[in-house]
Structure formats: C-alpha cells, structure tokens
Design a protein around this motif. Structure first.
Motif, short mmCIF file in Angstrom:
data_model
loop_
_atom_site.label_atom_id
_atom_site.label_comp_id
_atom_site.label_asym_id
_atom_site.label_seq_id
_atom_site.Cartn_x
_atom_site.Cartn_y
_atom_site.Cartn_z
N UNK A 102 -32.88 78.88 -15.25
CA UNK A 102 -32.53 77.89 -14.23
C UNK A 102 -31.74 78.56 -13.08
N UNK A 103 -31.78 77.97 -11.90
CA UNK A 103 -30.87 78.36 -10.85
C UNK A 103 -29.44 78.20 -11.32
N UNK A 104 -28.53 79.00 -10.79
CA UNK A 104 -27.15 79.00 -11.27
C UNK A 104 -26.17 78.99 -10.10
N UNK A 105 -25.11 78.20 -10.24
CA UNK A 105 -24.11 78.06 -9.18
C UNK A 105 -23.18 79.23 -9.02
N UNK A 106 -23.34 80.29 -9.83
CA UNK A 106 -22.61 81.53 -9.57
C UNK A 106 -23.22 82.25 -8.36
N UNK A 107 -24.43 81.85 -7.98
CA UNK A 107 -25.13 82.48 -6.85
C UNK A 107 -24.26 82.61 -5.60
#
Length: 312
Positions: free
Chosen positions: A272-277
């Motif tokens: 999944x996409x991750x908000x650490x990005x």
C-alpha cells in the motif's frame, strides 16, 4: 502481471454513515492522544482504538506549506491530506480537508506537539532526533502541521473479515520500504519516491483485501501492487530488510519467505501507499530549518471514525 493501482485525483465522493456507527470501542482517539501527551502511551499504534482514523504528521516551516499542499494533491495515494493546522503556528486546532467533516470533529482536544507516541526531528534535511516523546521545544509560531491518512485505519475492517494483518497479530510494527516509484514533483519537493507498507496475504485473499480497503481513499485506499513480482517492479532491494518498521512475519510469527504455499494458497506480499512518503520527500528536498513528524508506526489517532471518511 498485477497492475499498479494509482488514483489520479484526491476528490472524495459523498460520505455515508455505517449502520453500526454508534457501536462502542474500548479505546478512543482522544484517550490515545491524552495518554501519549502524558507520556504513558509510547508504543506503535497498529490496532489501537478500532474504527478511529489514524494519521501521519509532517510539520514544516510555513514557507514550504503551499508546495506541500500541491505535493499531496498530485500524489493522493501516498499523501492523502486530511487536515492541517488551523493557522500558521497553531498546534491545538485543525482545518479539515475532508468534505463534510469540520476540523473540530477530526480532533477536538489535540496538541500536535505531544499527541503522537513518538516523533522524528529533521534539521536542514537531515535526521536530528529519532523517536522522541514530543516536539514542544522544536515547535515555533512559524510551523504548519499537515495530517495525512494512515493505512492502520483500515486494519480493523480487515480483521473483522478474518484477514487480520500479521504484524497486528504479532504486536509488531508494519514493514515499510523505499521504492523506485516516483512522486509527481511539487515546488521544492523533487526527485522523491513512494514509501510503501506491506502486509502478506494468501493469493486467494488478495481480491478480498482489495475490495475491503478500496473505499478507504482518505487513508491510502487499495493496494498499489501485490505478489512476489511486485518486489522487483517497485524496486525494493530486500523484502526481509525494511527501511522502516520491523521485518515481515507470517501470522504465526515465522519469517516471511517466498515459496510458502502453492497456487492460490501461496503467501504473497501486498503493498500500500504509505504516509512516511512525505518525510522522505522532506529529506530529499533538504529543506532549511526544522521539520518534524511522527515516527513511522507511531501515529496520531483522531476523533473522526472510519464511516466518516469511507468513499461511497
């Protein structure tokens, strides 16, 4: 070959409330925040306060705020923007970016300097302090906080369907990886790539996992890729060595390895996409001044519930 499912816009359809919206939970978002604020809740938040939305934080000097908003709008999968500081320098009130949900409902009693269990601090683009309990001393009247959706928010729905993530079952932090998948640039934020989170599932369950998580557009939505071939497609160097979080395990706690199961019973990684990005984007941009955010896996737990953000 499995496709990479990347949404092109951040627009959210009208929201509807689930039938069980009034069901009680043992923990609340406010309870977790207050415990983090007092220093008594210091662990990662996967599985905490079921049905309460969890969020990533990125906190920047105000001169970078406009570029960051644009970054989120252009990259809604890894950076789904939920809210931001109500004003420059505000740490106790939020302005909502969720249609139909006011900032007060997102988090009424909030202290953005203290309410994550752990924080990261960056100075001029370099990590200065890791996993500190608060950032009160670093906060200034020029800082703006952005609240970004987190995939922990749909783990309750997966568990309810008999698909509890292995890291939750083992009380571990989710595995997160740098990829070669580029972000659309915005202003000072250039040459950045996705960070992804990974949860292993049997191949036969991947479509069900996709269906369950797809409505959670505000918290990354459905997986962007899956299967062992995805490791190569995403440019992940070694799945056993995540860049953030803990090494991946199966539900029984054994190490995740390729070749566990045959055909539809094969255990495969799902990404999944991750908000650490955006924290990675900040480091690559070498921003001047002090920037901080949550420590990966140690999220801000909000008052808003999952039925408030589900896409119809």
């Amino acid at each position: 070959m499995a496709p990479i499912a990347i949404q092109e816009t951040v627009d959210v359809a009208p929201l509807k409330k689930r039938a069980d919206a009034e069901s009680a939970t043992e923990e609340t978002g406010e309870g977790i925040r207050l415990s983090a604020r007092s220093g008594t809740y210091t662990k990662q938040t996967s599985g905490a306060a079921p049905t309460y939305i969890q969020a990533n934080l990125i906190i920047l000097p105000s001169k970078y705020a406009s570029d960051f908003r644009i970054l989120c709008r252009r990259n809604p999968v890894p950076c789904p923007l939920l809210a931001e500081s109500a004003a420059v320098g505000s740490w106790d009130a939020l302005r909502s970016w969720i249609p139909g949900v006011e900032g007060q409902k997102i988090a009424a009693n909030v202290d953005l300097r203290h309410d994550c269990p752990r924080y990261m601090v960056y100075e001029n683009g370099h990590l200065k302090t890791s996993h500190c309990l608060n950032v009160e001393n670093e906060w200034t009247e020029d800082h703006v906080c952005f609240v970004i959706g987190c995939s922990f928010s749909f783990e309750t729905a997966l568990a309810a369907a008999g698909l509890m993530p292995a890291h939750t079952a083992q009380a571990r932090n989710v595995s997160m990886y740098r990829t070669s998948l580029p972000l659309c640039p915005a202003g000072v934020f250039k040459n950045s790539t996705y960070i992804v989170s990974m949860r292993p599932y049997r191949r036969r369950d991947v479509e069900k996992v996709r269906d369950i998580t797809r409505p959670y557009v505000a918290t990354h939505g459905e997986p962007i890729d899956w299967g062992w071939e995805a490791v190569t497609r995403l440019g992940i160097k070694d799945i056993s060595r995540p860049d953030y979080g803990e090494a991946p395990v199966n539900a029984d706690g054994t190490n995740l390895v390729q070749g566990d199961g045959i055909g539809d019973e094969e255990l495969v990684p799902v990404f999944w996409g991750c908000g650490v990005t955006p924290q990675e984007a900040v480091q690559r941009a070498s921003l001047e001044g002090t920037v901080f955010g949550h420590a990966p896996g140690y999220m801000l737990v909000l008052d808003v519930r999952d039925w408030d953000i589900l896409q119809a």
